[in-house]
Motif scaffolding. Structure first.
Motif, PDB file in Angstrom:
ATOM      1  N   GLN A   8       7.193 -12.738   8.318  1.00 39.18           N
ATOM      2  CA  GLN A   8       6.501 -12.865   7.032  1.00 39.18           C
ATOM      3  C   GLN A   8       5.023 -12.579   7.212  1.00 39.18           C
ATOM      4  OE1 GLN A   8       8.324 -13.185   4.507  1.00 39.18           O
ATOM      5  NE2 GLN A   8      10.213 -14.069   5.361  1.00 39.18           N
ATOM      6  N   GLY A   9       4.390 -12.200   6.105  1.00 39.33           N
ATOM      7  CA  GLY A   9       2.943 -12.043   6.170  1.00 39.33           C
ATOM      8  C   GLY A   9       2.411 -11.179   5.062  1.00 39.33           C
ATOM      9  N   ASP A  10       1.093 -11.049   5.050  1.00 45.53           N
ATOM     10  CA  ASP A  10       0.415 -10.308   3.990  1.00 45.53           C
ATOM     11  C   ASP A  10      -0.391  -9.163   4.586  1.00 45.53           C
ATOM     12  OD1 ASP A  10      -1.624 -11.572   5.284  1.00 45.53           O
ATOM     13  OD2 ASP A  10      -2.046 -13.020   3.688  1.00 45.53           O
TER      14      ASP A  10
ATOM     15  N   THR B 101      -1.406  -9.564   8.107  1.00 40.58           N
ATOM     16  CA  THR B 101      -0.327  -9.549   9.108  1.00 40.58           C
ATOM     17  C   THR B 101       0.138  -8.126   9.393  1.00 40.58           C
ATOM     18  OG1 THR B 101       0.408 -11.485   7.865  1.00 40.58           O
ATOM     19  CG2 THR B 101       1.831 -10.743   9.686  1.00 40.58           C
ATOM     20  N   GLY B 102       0.202  -7.313   8.333  1.00 45.94           N
ATOM     21  CA  GLY B 102       0.712  -5.951   8.474  1.00 45.94           C
ATOM     22  C   GLY B 102       0.102  -5.213   9.660  1.00 45.94           C
ATOM     23  N   PRO B 103      -1.243  -5.237   9.787  1.00 47.27           N
ATOM     24  CA  PRO B 103      -1.865  -4.505  10.896  1.00 47.27           C
ATOM     25  C   PRO B 103      -1.421  -4.979  12.289  1.00 47.27           C
ATOM     26  CG  PRO B 103      -3.484  -4.982   9.184  1.00 47.27           C
ATOM     27  CD  PRO B 103      -2.238  -5.716   8.798  1.00 47.27           C
TER      28      PRO B 103
ATOM     29  N   PRO C 134       8.539  -8.334   4.737  1.00 41.27           N
ATOM     30  CA  PRO C 134       8.642  -8.264   3.277  1.00 41.27           C
ATOM     31  C   PRO C 134       7.271  -8.484   2.653  1.00 41.27           C
ATOM     32  CG  PRO C 134       9.982 -10.085   4.180  1.00 41.27           C
ATOM     33  CD  PRO C 134       9.124  -9.568   5.290  1.00 41.27           C
ATOM     34  N   SER C 135       7.175  -8.176   1.363  1.00 34.86           N
ATOM     35  CA  SER C 135       5.959  -8.523   0.628  1.00 34.86           C
ATOM     36  C   SER C 135       5.800 -10.038   0.633  1.00 34.86           C
ATOM     37  CB  SER C 135       6.082  -8.025  -0.813  1.00 34.86           C
ATOM     38  OG  SER C 135       5.120  -8.679  -1.615  1.00 34.86           O
ATOM     39  N   GLU C 136       4.564 -10.496   0.730  1.00 39.89           N
ATOM     40  CA  GLU C 136       4.285 -11.937   0.702  1.00 39.89           C
ATOM     41  C   GLU C 136       4.664 -12.568  -0.636  1.00 39.89           C
ATOM     42  OE1 GLU C 136       2.276  -9.374   0.971  1.00 39.89           O
ATOM     43  OE2 GLU C 136       0.289  -9.696   0.091  1.00 39.89           O
TER      44      GLU C 136
ATOM     45  N   PRO D 123      18.182  12.421  -1.762  1.00 40.01           N
ATOM     46  CA  PRO D 123      16.891  12.057  -1.181  1.00 40.01           C
ATOM     47  C   PRO D 123      15.951  11.492  -2.247  1.00 40.01           C
ATOM     48  CG  PRO D 123      17.495  14.328  -0.620  1.00 40.01           C
ATOM     49  CD  PRO D 123      18.461  13.875  -1.651  1.00 40.01           C
ATOM     50  N   PHE D 124      15.134  10.530  -1.854  1.00 41.01           N
ATOM     51  CA  PHE D 124      14.142   9.948  -2.766  1.00 41.01           C
ATOM     52  C   PHE D 124      12.799   9.850  -2.040  1.00 41.01           C
ATOM     53  CE2 PHE D 124      11.683   6.464  -4.525  1.00 41.01           C
ATOM     54  CZ  PHE D 124      11.669   6.814  -5.866  1.00 41.01           C
ATOM     55  N   GLY D 125      11.734  10.269  -2.710  1.00 41.81           N
ATOM     56  CA  GLY D 125      10.406  10.143  -2.116  1.00 41.81           C
ATOM     57  C   GLY D 125       9.410  10.984  -2.874  1.00 41.81           C
TER      58      GLY D 125
ATOM     59  N   GLU E  12      -3.772   5.686 -14.605  1.00 45.55           N
ATOM     60  CA  GLU E  12      -3.530   4.738 -13.515  1.00 45.55           C
ATOM     61  C   GLU E  12      -2.155   4.093 -13.628  1.00 45.55           C
ATOM     62  OE1 GLU E  12      -6.892   2.086 -13.186  1.00 45.55           O
ATOM     63  OE2 GLU E  12      -8.308   3.765 -13.284  1.00 45.55           O
ATOM     64  N   GLU E  13      -1.602   3.742 -12.470  1.00 46.09           N
ATOM     65  CA  GLU E  13      -0.295   3.085 -12.449  1.00 46.09           C
ATOM     66  C   GLU E  13      -0.465   1.647 -12.923  1.00 46.09           C
ATOM     67  OE1 GLU E  13       1.460   2.064  -8.594  1.00 46.09           O
ATOM     68  OE2 GLU E  13       3.331   2.943  -9.289  1.00 46.09           O
ATOM     69  N   ILE E  14       0.247   1.275 -13.991  1.00 47.86           N
ATOM     70  CA  ILE E  14       0.107  -0.077 -14.554  1.00 47.86           C
ATOM     71  C   ILE E  14       1.081  -1.043 -13.889  1.00 47.86           C
ATOM     72  CG2 ILE E  14       0.260  -1.434 -16.678  1.00 47.86           C
ATOM     73  CD1 ILE E  14      -0.586   1.123 -18.225  1.00 47.86           C
TER      74      ILE E  14
ATOM     75  N   ILE F   2       7.706  -2.108   6.018  1.00 43.53           N
ATOM     76  CA  ILE F   2       6.839  -2.993   5.219  1.00 43.53           C
ATOM     77  C   ILE F   2       7.219  -2.801   3.755  1.00 43.53           C
ATOM     78  CG2 ILE F   2       4.461  -3.554   4.565  1.00 43.53           C
ATOM     79  CD1 ILE F   2       3.515  -2.532   7.252  1.00 43.53           C
ATOM     80  N   GLY F   3       7.518  -3.908   3.074  1.00 41.13           N
ATOM     81  CA  GLY F   3       8.094  -3.815   1.731  1.00 41.13           C
ATOM     82  C   GLY F   3       7.152  -4.198   0.609  1.00 41.13           C
ATOM     83  N   ALA F   4       7.477  -3.704  -0.589  1.00 44.53           N
ATOM     84  CA  ALA F   4       6.809  -4.118  -1.834  1.00 44.53           C
ATOM     85  C   ALA F   4       7.650  -5.222  -2.485  1.00 44.53           C
ATOM     86  CB  ALA F   4       6.671  -2.918  -2.771  1.00 44.53           C
TER      87      ALA F   4
HETATM   88  N1  LIG Z   1       7.841   4.975  -3.819  1.00 43.98           N
HETATM   89  C1  LIG Z   1       8.574   3.888  -3.744  1.00 43.98           C
HETATM   90  O1  LIG Z   1       9.692   3.922  -3.275  1.00 43.98           O
HETATM   91  C2  LIG Z   1       8.039   2.566  -4.217  1.00 43.98           C
HETATM   92  C3  LIG Z   1       8.943   1.545  -4.461  1.00 43.98           C
HETATM   93  C4  LIG Z   1       8.455   0.323  -4.897  1.00 43.98           C
HETATM   94  C5  LIG Z   1       7.090   0.133  -5.074  1.00 43.98           C
HETATM   95  N2  LIG Z   1       6.225   1.133  -4.836  1.00 43.98           N
HETATM   96  C6  LIG Z   1       4.784   0.933  -5.055  1.00 43.98           C
HETATM   97  O2  LIG Z   1       4.365  -0.330  -4.552  1.00 43.98           O
HETATM   98  C7  LIG Z   1       3.298  -0.850  -5.314  1.00 43.98           C
HETATM   99  C8  LIG Z   1       3.561  -2.281  -5.717  1.00 43.98           C
HETATM  100  O3  LIG Z   1       3.869  -3.053  -4.610  1.00 43.98           O
HETATM  101  P1  LIG Z   1       2.805  -4.018  -3.899  1.00 43.98           P
HETATM  102  O4  LIG Z   1       1.820  -4.521  -4.893  1.00 43.98           O
HETATM  103  O5  LIG Z   1       3.592  -4.958  -3.072  1.00 43.98           O
HETATM  104  O6  LIG Z   1       2.032  -2.982  -2.961  1.00 43.98           O
HETATM  105  P2  LIG Z   1       0.919  -3.286  -1.873  1.00 43.98           P
HETATM  106  O7  LIG Z   1       0.449  -1.970  -1.443  1.00 43.98           O
HETATM  107  O8  LIG Z   1      -0.052  -4.282  -2.340  1.00 43.98           O
HETATM  108  O9  LIG Z   1       1.711  -3.989  -0.666  1.00 43.98           O
HETATM  109  C9  LIG Z   1       2.811  -3.393  -0.057  1.00 43.98           C
HETATM  110  C10 LIG Z   1       3.061  -4.051   1.285  1.00 43.98           C
HETATM  111  O10 LIG Z   1       2.043  -3.678   2.197  1.00 43.98           O
HETATM  112  C11 LIG Z   1       1.514  -4.814   2.850  1.00 43.98           C
HETATM  113  N3  LIG Z   1       0.136  -4.507   3.202  1.00 43.98           N
HETATM  114  C12 LIG Z   1      -0.962  -4.577   2.422  1.00 43.98           C
HETATM  115  N4  LIG Z   1      -2.055  -4.152   3.108  1.00 43.98           N
HETATM  116  C13 LIG Z   1      -1.628  -3.792   4.340  1.00 43.98           C
HETATM  117  C14 LIG Z   1      -2.268  -3.260   5.499  1.00 43.98           C
HETATM  118  N5  LIG Z   1      -3.568  -3.013   5.515  1.00 43.98           N
HETATM  119  N6  LIG Z   1      -1.501  -3.000   6.591  1.00 43.98           N
HETATM  120  C15 LIG Z   1      -0.190  -3.220   6.577  1.00 43.98           C
HETATM  121  N7  LIG Z   1       0.480  -3.744   5.512  1.00 43.98           N
HETATM  122  C16 LIG Z   1      -0.238  -4.020   4.407  1.00 43.98           C
HETATM  123  C17 LIG Z   1       1.711  -5.922   1.839  1.00 43.98           C
HETATM  124  O11 LIG Z   1       1.665  -7.178   2.468  1.00 43.98           O
HETATM  125  C18 LIG Z   1       3.073  -5.566   1.260  1.00 43.98           C
HETATM  126  O12 LIG Z   1       4.104  -6.018   2.120  1.00 43.98           O
HETATM  127  C19 LIG Z   1       3.181   0.071  -6.493  1.00 43.98           C
HETATM  128  O13 LIG Z   1       2.111   0.984  -6.323  1.00 43.98           O
HETATM  129  C20 LIG Z   1       4.483   0.836  -6.499  1.00 43.98           C
HETATM  130  O14 LIG Z   1       4.438   2.074  -7.114  1.00 43.98           O
HETATM  131  C21 LIG Z   1       6.684   2.348  -4.399  1.00 43.98           C
END
Ligand SMILES: NC(=O)c1ccc[n+]([C@@H]2O[C@H](COP(=O)([O-])OP(=O)(O)OC[C@H]3O[C@@H](n4cnc5c(N)ncnc54)[C@H](O)[C@@H]3O)[C@@H](O)[C@H]2O)c1
Ligand SMILES: C[N+](C)(C)CC=O
Ligand SMILES: [K+]
Length: 487
Positions: free
Chosen positions: A206-208, A211-213, A177-179, A449-451, A383-385, A149-151
């Motif tokens: 696709q989805g938001d 959809t993720g759940p 992917p992110s919506e 490694p990244f995390g 807070e993260e901006i 699941i992507g951002a």
């Molecule tokens: N650590 C990393 O590698 C990394 C990299 C990029 C972004 N981020 C973080 O991501 C955030 C920004 O991205 P965003 O606004 O897309 O994040 P978000 O948490 O709003 O959404 C991330 C993804 O999760 C999905 N999602 C949302 N609720 C869900 C649920 N209940 N179940 C399953 N899927 C669900 C969204 O549709 C989206 O695809 C920031 O906090 C940023 O720091 C972290």
């Protein structure tokens, strides 16, 4: 401007549509124009994607790691050949300047496919354990169907960072992917099939947040790897725990970047600017709390202001543009709200702080912004901006800055600028974070490694370490003599 794909989803090697899903629009952040209209996955689409992955995974896992690696390396080559086209798509989907996407986005995805394709043949070996006459061996086996699941900040990179290790290890993946940025993953799915990936091994739906759940809770899914915010991470990890699924959580941060008074000041300012303004500040690992030692504070601020005011903001498709808009109207509102809070809570605005002139009024632009005299308790320091806002905090000595740098729920990254070698290692040793940089910031090559730690998540992406998170050990005990039973 249009970038409409053939259909919303990519399942079992082909584009699939189900118009019953809610409409998702990808908007070009520089102008507000709709690039593509897609549909979120319905329950039926989610089922189809998981079933296709489940079927395909068996055949894929049965191939030799070398053969799997060859497919991934071919996909990497195709991504590099199409770097311009993929970078333009990434720029349209995210609003990030082409000058960045051309070097950082599909390229990083290709690096990941190449790296995991290359190590598949050697990094998945098990071990032999002598036990006197008997012996045992271990095998590293794939988990099965993994969900990614992507951002929205690095859509193509995130897709590849999850797909490459998962697939190298013999898993299949369903990626959502992110919506906000749905387009790049579909192209990557197409490229993987063109490179020889069996149908169904990599699927995109696709989805938001609704959809993720459907994917996270699916009983045939073994693992979820999420890149997103901490609140989403908590929800997804909780849902996964209900079925004891594996998880990797790449979440947010509020990372410290510490500049000691012996640092190469221009280099430190360059690092701080890259670590705050790259991708319009939408980078998880950004060093958004810049701690500057008091003696050099005014010197740093005046130079930082001067350099920040020279940043070229504009049309992301123009090669000369250094900073584009934020990804969405909602993200801009959020960032502008934080800027107002910074002013209201008494931070000193050094530069920026509003919407720039000379750009499309329909785009989601914000000026690169620097606050000074930020204190630990201010909202903008806690807070993260996720926007181009740098907070400069002052400090006196090493022990103090380490304690303050660690006083956060996050633990993704951190950085130190100093010419004192011992101090550099001593300080990073005491910072609680997953990735640390000395005299640079935000470099994330695939080899390392990244995390995160603390609330920034767990699990690691990139490097051979990522394979551990997409496999489990199977142990086999081999007896060489007949069983001696006392009864
Ligand atoms: N650590 C990393 O590698 C990394 C990299 C990029 C972004 N981020 C973080 O991501 C955030 C920004 O991205 P965003 O606004 O897309 O994040 P978000 O948490 O709003 O959404 C991330 C993804 O999760 C999905 N999602 C949302 N609720 C869900 C649920 N209940 N179940 C399953 N899927 C669900 C969204 O549709 C989206 O695809 C920031 O906090 C940023 O720091 C972290
Ligand atoms: C992983 N990284 C730092 C490249 C992008 C995070 O937002
Ligand atoms: K978009």
């Amino acid at each position: 401007m249009r970038a409409q794909p053939a259909a919303s989803h990519f399942i079992d090697g082909e584009y699939v549509e189900d118009a019953a899903g809610t409409v998702i629009e990808s908007v070009y952040p520089a102008t507000g124009e709709v690039l593509a209209r897609l549909h979120a996955a319905t329950q039926a689409i989610a089922e189809r994607a998981v079933a296709s992955a489940r079927r395909a995974q068996v055949e894929w896992a049965a191939m030799s790691p070398t053969a799997r690696g060859r497919v991934l390396r071919r996909a990497a080559d195709i991504m590099r050949e199409r770097n311009r086209e993929l970078s333009e798509l990434e720029t349209l989907d995210t609003g990030k300047p082409i000058q960045e996407t051309i070097v950082a986005d599909p390229t990083s995805g290709a690096d990941s496919l190449e790296f995991f394709g290359g190590i598949a043949a050697t990094a998945l070996n098990g071990s032999h354990i002598p036990l006197g006459g008997d012996w045992a061996y271990t095998k590293r086996v794939p988990l099965g169907v993994c969900v990614g699941i992507g951002a929205w900040n690095y859509p193509q990179q995130i897709c590849c960072w999850k797909a490459a290790p998962a697939l190298a290890a013999g898993n299949a993946m369903v990626f959502k992917p992110s919506e906000t940025t749905p387009l790049g993953a579909l192209k990557i799915a197409e490229i993987l099939v063109e490179a020889g990936l069996p149908r169904g091994v990599f699927n995109v739906v696709q989805g938001d947040r609704e959809t993720g759940p459907l994917l996270v809770n699916h009983p045939d899914v073994a693992k979820i790897s999420l890149t997103g915010s901490v609140p989403t991470g908590r929800k997804v990890a909780a849902a996964a725990a209900g079925q004891l699924k594996h998880v990797t959580m790449e979440l947010g941060g509020k990372s410290p970047l510490i500049v000691f008074d012996d640092a190469d000041i221009d280099s430190a300012i360059g690092g701080a600017m890259l670590g705050n303004f790259y991708s319009t500040g939408q980078v998880c690992s950004n060093g958004t709390r810049v701690f500057v030692q008091k003696r050099i504070k005014e010197q740093v601020l005046s130079r930082l202001k001067e350099r920040t005011e020279k940043i070229v903001i504009g049309d992301p498709m123009d090669e000369a543009t250094q900073m584009g808009p934020l990804v969405s109207r909602a993200q801009r509102e959020k960032v502008l709200d934080y800027i107002e809070k910074g002013k209201a809570e008494g931070a000193r605005l050094v530069t920026g702080g509003g919407i720039p002139n000379d750009v499309s009024r329909e785009g989601f632009y914000v000026q690169p912004t620097v606050f000074a005299n930020v204190t630990d308790g201010m909202t903008i320091a806690r807070e993260e901006i996720f926007g181009p806002v740098t907070c400069v905090l002052d400090f006196d000595d090493e022990a103090e800055v380490i304690e303050r740098a660690n006083a956060t729920e996050f633990g993704l990254s951190g950085g130190v600028f100093t010419r004192d070698l011992s101090r550099a290692h001593r300080v990073v040793d005491q910072l609680h974070a997953g990735t640390l940089w000395i005299n640079t910031y935000n470099l994330c090559p695939v080899e390392i490694p990244f995390g995160g730690s603390k609330q920034s998540g767990f699990g690691r992406e990139n490097s051979a370490a990522a394979l551990e998170h997409y496999t489990e050990l199977k142990t086999v005990y081999v007896a060489m003599d007949p069983v001696e039973a006392p009864y």
